[in-house]
Design a protein around this motif. Structure first.
Motif, mmCIF file in Angstrom:
data_model
loop_
_atom_site.group_PDB
_atom_site.id
_atom_site.type_symbol
_atom_site.label_atom_id
_atom_site.label_comp_id
_atom_site.label_asym_id
_atom_site.label_seq_id
_atom_site.Cartn_x
_atom_site.Cartn_y
_atom_site.Cartn_z
ATOM 1 N N PHE A 568 34.482 31.106 6.752
ATOM 2 C CA PHE A 568 34.561 31.937 6.397
ATOM 3 C C PHE A 568 33.400 31.746 4.688
ATOM 4 O O PHE A 568 33.274 31.052 4.355
ATOM 5 N N SER A 569 33.204 33.316 4.992
ATOM 6 C CA SER A 569 31.758 33.509 3.567
ATOM 7 C C SER A 569 32.738 33.177 2.433
ATOM 8 O O SER A 569 32.391 33.214 0.927
ATOM 9 N N GLU A 570 33.991 33.942 2.500
ATOM 10 C CA GLU A 570 34.783 33.643 1.302
ATOM 11 C C GLU A 570 36.061 33.079 1.745
ATOM 12 O O GLU A 570 36.556 33.138 3.096
ATOM 13 N N ALA A 571 37.317 32.467 0.923
ATOM 14 C CA ALA A 571 38.427 32.644 1.296
ATOM 15 C C ALA A 571 39.353 34.146 1.560
ATOM 16 O O ALA A 571 39.132 34.871 1.293
ATOM 17 N N VAL A 572 39.911 33.724 2.775
ATOM 18 C CA VAL A 572 40.619 34.752 3.622
ATOM 19 C C VAL A 572 42.226 34.026 3.896
ATOM 20 O O VAL A 572 42.207 33.648 3.726
ATOM 21 N N VAL A 573 43.217 35.441 4.217
ATOM 22 C CA VAL A 573 44.372 35.539 4.313
ATOM 23 C C VAL A 573 44.445 36.331 5.558
ATOM 24 O O VAL A 573 43.702 36.866 6.633
ATOM 25 N N GLY A 574 45.792 35.638 6.837
ATOM 26 C CA GLY A 574 46.178 36.790 8.246
ATOM 27 C C GLY A 574 44.916 36.367 8.955
ATOM 28 O O GLY A 574 45.184 36.195 10.452
ATOM 29 N N PHE A 575 44.776 34.606 8.059
ATOM 30 C CA PHE A 575 43.632 34.296 9.765
ATOM 31 C C PHE A 575 44.626 32.810 10.781
ATOM 32 O O PHE A 575 45.527 31.782 9.532
ATOM 33 N N ASP A 576 44.786 33.090 11.605
ATOM 34 C CA ASP A 576 45.816 31.903 12.344
ATOM 35 C C ASP A 576 45.214 32.028 13.426
ATOM 36 O O ASP A 576 44.629 33.022 14.466
ATOM 37 N N ASN A 577 45.868 31.347 14.771
ATOM 38 C CA ASN A 577 45.261 30.457 15.759
ATOM 39 C C ASN A 577 45.209 31.963 16.507
ATOM 40 O O ASN A 577 44.761 32.033 18.360
ATOM 41 N N ASP A 594 41.378 24.179 1.879
ATOM 42 C CA ASP A 594 40.478 24.955 0.252
ATOM 43 C C ASP A 594 40.451 26.019 -0.260
ATOM 44 O O ASP A 594 39.954 26.764 -0.450
ATOM 45 N N GLY A 595 41.780 26.465 -0.199
ATOM 46 C CA GLY A 595 42.574 27.755 -0.159
ATOM 47 C C GLY A 595 41.476 28.709 0.343
ATOM 48 O O GLY A 595 42.008 29.862 0.250
ATOM 49 N N GLY A 596 41.353 28.744 1.561
ATOM 50 C CA GLY A 596 41.077 29.537 2.419
ATOM 51 C C GLY A 596 39.599 29.641 3.639
ATOM 52 O O GLY A 596 39.515 31.145 3.984
ATOM 53 N N VAL A 597 38.495 29.323 3.141
ATOM 54 C CA VAL A 597 37.431 29.673 2.813
ATOM 55 C C VAL A 597 37.369 28.534 3.970
ATOM 56 O O VAL A 597 37.226 28.857 5.513
ATOM 57 N N THR A 598 37.789 27.081 4.133
ATOM 58 C CA THR A 598 37.478 26.300 5.763
ATOM 59 C C THR A 598 39.056 25.977 6.198
ATOM 60 O O THR A 598 40.138 25.763 5.609
ATOM 61 N N TRP A 599 38.855 26.288 7.936
ATOM 62 C CA TRP A 599 40.463 26.099 7.973
ATOM 63 C C TRP A 599 39.391 25.053 9.312
ATOM 64 O O TRP A 599 38.316 25.862 9.815
ATOM 65 N N THR A 600 40.246 24.226 9.246
ATOM 66 C CA THR A 600 39.894 22.977 10.959
ATOM 67 C C THR A 600 41.401 23.158 11.986
ATOM 68 O O THR A 600 42.645 23.304 12.027
ATOM 69 N N ALA A 601 41.080 22.889 12.969
ATOM 70 C CA ALA A 601 42.169 22.136 13.732
ATOM 71 C C ALA A 601 41.119 21.689 15.145
ATOM 72 O O ALA A 601 40.323 20.836 14.956
ATOM 73 N N THR A 602 42.372 20.918 15.877
ATOM 74 C CA THR A 602 41.906 20.037 16.903
ATOM 75 C C THR A 602 41.505 20.702 18.017
ATOM 76 O O THR A 602 43.017 21.077 18.508
ATOM 77 N N PHE A 603 40.591 20.482 19.485
ATOM 78 C CA PHE A 603 40.778 20.822 20.297
ATOM 79 C C PHE A 603 41.157 20.510 21.535
ATOM 80 O O PHE A 603 40.162 18.614 21.322
ATOM 81 N N THR A 604 41.985 20.335 22.328
ATOM 82 C CA THR A 604 42.265 19.856 23.304
ATOM 83 C C THR A 604 41.655 20.165 25.409
ATOM 84 O O THR A 604 42.556 21.246 25.186
#
Length: 906
Positions: A568-577, A594-604
């Protein structure tokens, strides 16, 4: 009946003695004579006494109908007694002495023996049993004496009970032996073995007495005399007395004293109810020596001052162990009590203290005290100068200075009286508190809290200004606000104030504060503030969040996964799958470190899918930055391809019924072209497969199957392990594929039987070998037929291929052309293949264990058979001579019989 032979030589000797000429016996035949004894052996038993008591014995006599041999004590069965060694002077009458067992009471007993174990001189055994019955009572009567009471006080008597082990005769009062008392009223109770009488101690007797029975003074019905019995008793005619002492006779507050009461003897029924206690309480009296010495703890009553006190014991309620009551009362020595403790009052004036003020503290005791100083005082929110007294220790004063920067409406000074002592040495107890005093030496302070520290577009925030106490002179003009304005300042208690912060439009600033100068504010005590209040930082943000989506791996096959990164361009909240749309796959829960800027997950990727165009889509409308600004629109990831279809296969064996020497074509057909497939992926049962090969790019593969030799199995398959096979995309197969079932038949079972020695004479044996074409089961001697001999059990040392055994020819036999035959019914190889009912025979062999037949003699060469005569026939003498000799032999037999009996007896 037994017959005993007598040799003819004895007859001849007798004839010569009588003067008969020896020629009379020259041609006589051998003659045997016998003594005949057919009289049954009998016996009888008698006893001198058939009723026996203790110390009795009885003579036992066993009389036989004729002399016997082999008879001794081991032939007799004796009940409840012992028998001395049997003896006899004529082998017919045997004598011994019977002694009954001790302490036995049995009305029916027998001595018996089995006549079958005894023989007469001619060896004839007796028949049947012989016995005699007798009665035994060797139990001597005994007695016990019990007393209802064995310790007797003044004027007491006791009942004595005598219990016999059985009814007795001859027992009277004269049989009682009493020391220290007099028996009376001896009576037999309804129970004939129990007697009672009354024992009265001798007047003035003090000590131990006894009761006994004279030995031999009574007997039971059989005349067994009894043994004596005894009991003891004690008389006590002395009343108990006591003395009382105290370990401390001068008691002050908090002290106790041990009270000791010593009786002249052990007592019962003594407790605190027998004691009168002056100005105090006594713990429960207790004794550790059986009731002679008793102790308890005396605790004086509080707040008492009394110089004359006693503990008084009433002895009339106390009894010694014999039941004798004490008499009169017994008093302790005098003891003094002073348990008055000092008390106090404390005053603090003035009772309201602001910055710069002090107060006078006055402590007034109920009486003059010593040991009092500032260490006995607990001071709240202040300090006290050293206490001092100008009136001998009753009144003490000091100056109290409150602690700076304190605001407390409830304070007291507390005095611990436990360290203060009056003139008697009694310390005070508990604590004493002063009047309440209020302290406010704290200047007013404030905290400022902006409720919403991240303000987005169109948002406002509540601002709370909380003072340390109520203030006057406060309004909004005393607040400095960064990038915004405050409005609607209100309060309900003068301590907490509320206002509304409205940020300046068009601002994007991360650092903003509200400040308050407290120098113009005053609390209720008149204390003026001296600091500056500063709010928490708040952010003003009017920018909406954006994002990018990336997959680390853009082409995925079965079993693979790929990291997905949403930045994201800045830290965010309320983000989920729920904000993401995933094509042909699933995504693990997104997470940020990192406080909500970068989010990671694994794609299967999804299974069994083949799709080259796929994206992940993010709906930004559900995502907000820290200031609460929601995103707008959506973001799409780069394209990724998914191929998760795994290869499968089928296997066909064209010829499903194979015999030895045949082969079959095997075809493996995959669902798509594959690589890495070879014979290592195949499991072949009972045979071998040539190298697999494909002519269509890897879809269809063929090979030739050759069955194993010497194997018979009706159920076989070829199994393909798909895990080692991959399609062109790299997807490995899973599980396995199995061919159709095929059968394999081995060559017929064969057997060769060899007899190693083909000519067997007397005493010879031969090794027999059974050699099968392959290992078998079910083969044993039951399958083998042998003529003119016997075969040892067949055994194998090579797992069932070769069996061996030893053939032993029959004795006295001559034969040729013999064979050993084997019926193979029930014999199979390891795979169950059999030879049916085939019969196999060995090589031929001959048996020659009989001697060569001699020449048969002619009639002229056959010797004449001897002339037979009867056992009593004779030649060369007449019948009268034989009869005379017989008569003599009878007489000789009788003489020999008598001599033999005498020799046996000797």
């Amino acid at each position: 009946m037994r017959l005993r032979p007598i040799a003819i030589t004895a007859v001849a000797a007798l004839a010569l003695t009588l003067g008969w000429p020896s020629a009379a016996f020259a041609a006589a035949p051998t003659v045997s004579f016998f003594t005949i004894d057919n009289t049954p052996l009998t016996a009888s038993i008698s006893m001198g006494a058939l009723t026996l008591k203790a110390d009795d014995t009885s003579a036992v006599t066993i009389t036989f109908s004729e002399p016997v041999v082999g008879f001794n004590n081991a032939d007799l069965a004796i009940e409840n007694g012992t028998l001395s060694v049997l003896s006899s002077s004529d082998d017919m009458m045997w004598m011994a002495t019977f002694a009954p067992a001790n302490n036995v009471e049995a009305p029916t007993n027998v001595i018996s023996f089995n006549l079958a174990g005894v023989t007469d001189y001619f060896g004839n055994p007796g028949v049947g049993w012989t016995s005699i019955s007798y009665a035994i009572d060797t139990k001597r009567p005994t007695a016990t004496i019990e007393l209802d009471k064995s310790l007797l006080g003044i004027g007491e008597t006791t009942t004595a009970t005598i219990t016999f082990s059985e009814e007795v005769v001859g027992f009277t009062a004269a049989d009682l032996i009493v020391a220290g008392g007099t028996p009376s009223g001896l009576t037999q109770t309804a129970d004939p073995v129990m007697w009672t009488f009354t024992l009265t101690p001798t007047a003035g007797f003090n000590g131990s007495g006894s009761i006994g029975l004279a030995p031999g003074s009574f007997t039971d019905g059989f005349g067994n005399s009894g043994s004596g019995a005894a009991a003891t008793f004690t008389t006590d005619s002395t009343r108990p007395t006591a003395s009382i002492s105290m370990s401390d006779s001068e008691l002050t507050a908090g002290e106790t004293s041990t009270v000791t009461i010593i009786f002249s003897e052990a007592v019962t029924h003594f407790d605190n109810s027998d004691l009168s206690i002056a100005n105090g309480t006594l713990s429960d009296v207790a004794s550790g020596d059986g009731g002679m010495t008793w102790t308890a703890t005396f605790t004086p009553t509080g707040g008492i001052s009394d110089p004359t006190n006693l503990i008084v014991l009433n002895l009339t309620g106390v009894r010694d162990l014999a039941g004798n009551f004490g008499a009169g009362v017994k008093s302790s020595p005098n003891y003094t009590i002073d348990t008055m403790r000092p008390t106090a009052t404390i005053s603090v004036a003035p009772s309201a203290l602001a910055v710069g003020l002090t107060a006078t503290v006055t402590v007034t005791f109920s009486e003059a005290v010593t040991g009092f100083d500032n260490a006995d005082l607990t001071i709240e929110n202040g300090a006290l100068s050293a206490v001092a007294s100008s009136d001998g220790g009753v009144t003490w004063t000091a100056t109290f200075t409150p602690t700076a920067n304190v605001s407390d409406r409830t304070n007291v000074i507390t005095l611990a009286l436990t360290a203060v002592t009056n003139a008697s040495g009694n310390t005070g107890v508990g604590t004493m508190s002063s009047n309440n005093y209020a302290i406010d030496t704290a200047r007013p302070t404030a905290t400022i809290v902006v409720a919403d520290s991240a303000l987005g577009i169109g948002e406002t925030s509540t601002v709370t200004i909380a003072f340390s106490e109520a203030v006057t002179g406060f309004d909004v003009s005393q607040l400095s606000v960064a990038n915004g304005t405050l409005s609607n300042l209100t309060t309900s208690d003068g301590i907490t104030w509320i206002a509304t912060l409205t940020p300046t439009a068009g601002i994007d600033d991360n650092t903003n504060l509200i400040m308050l100068d407290l120098g113009g504010l005053m609390d209720a005590f008149g204390n003026v503030g001296s600091s500056i209040g500063i709010s928490n930082n708040y952010r003003i943000d009017h920018l909406r969040p954006t994002a990018t989506i990336d997959l680390a791996k853009k082409a995925l096959t079965a079993g693979e996964t790929s990291p997905v990164t949403v930045t994201f361009s800045e830290a965010v909240v309320g983000f989920d799958n729920a904000d993401l749309t995933i094509e042909n796959g699933a995504l693990s829960a997104v997470a940020s470190s990192d406080g909500g800027v970068t989010w990671t997950a694994t794609f299967t990727p999804a299974t069994d899918v083949s799709d080259s165009t796929n994206v992940i889509t993010l709906d930004l409308a559900g995502v907000r930055d820290v200031a609460g600004n929601p995103g707008v629109g959506g973001e799409t990831s780069v394209n990724y391809a998914v191929d998760t279809v795994r290869p499968t296969a089928s296997i066909v064996v064209s010829d499903s019924s194979l015999t030895a020497g045949e082969t079959s074509r095997v075809t493996v057909t995959f669902s798509e072209a594959v690589v890495d497939f070879d014979n290592a992926d195949l499991t072949v049962e009972n045979g071998a497969l040539s190298a697999v090969a494909s002519s269509d790019g890897g879809v269809t593969w063929t090979a030739t199957f050759t069955p194993a030799t010497d194997v018979s199995d009706s159920t076989n398959v070829i199994t393909l392990g798909l895990a080692g096979v991959r399609d062109v995309a790299g997807n490995a197969g899973v599980g396995s594929a199995v061919s159709n079932s095929y059968s394999v038949a081995a060559a017929p079972l064969a057997l060769v039987v060899t007899v190693s020695d083909t000519t067997l004479g007397a005493g010879e044996t031969s090794l027999v070998t059974f050699r099968f074409s392959r290992a078998v089961v079910g083969f044993s001697n039951a399958n083998v037929t042998v003529t003119d001999g016997a075969l040892s059990p067949v055994t194998s040392a090579d797992g069932g291929v070769t069996f061996t055994a030893t053939f032993t020819p029959a004795q006295n036999t001559r034969s040729t052309g013999n064979v050993i035959s084997v019926n193979l019914a029930g014999v199979t190889d390891a795979f169950g293949a059999s030879a049916g009912g085939a019969v196999v025979v060995s090589n031929s062999f001959a048996v020659a264990t009989a001697p060569v037949p001699e020449k048969t003699p002619t009639p002229e060469e056959t010797p004449a058979a001897p002339t037979e005569t009867s056992g009593l026939a004779s030649t060369g003498t007449d019948a009268s001579g034989v009869l005379a000799a017989g008569a003599l032999l009878v007489l000789l037999g009788a003489a020999v019989s008598v001599a033999r009996r005498r020799a046996t007896r000797a």
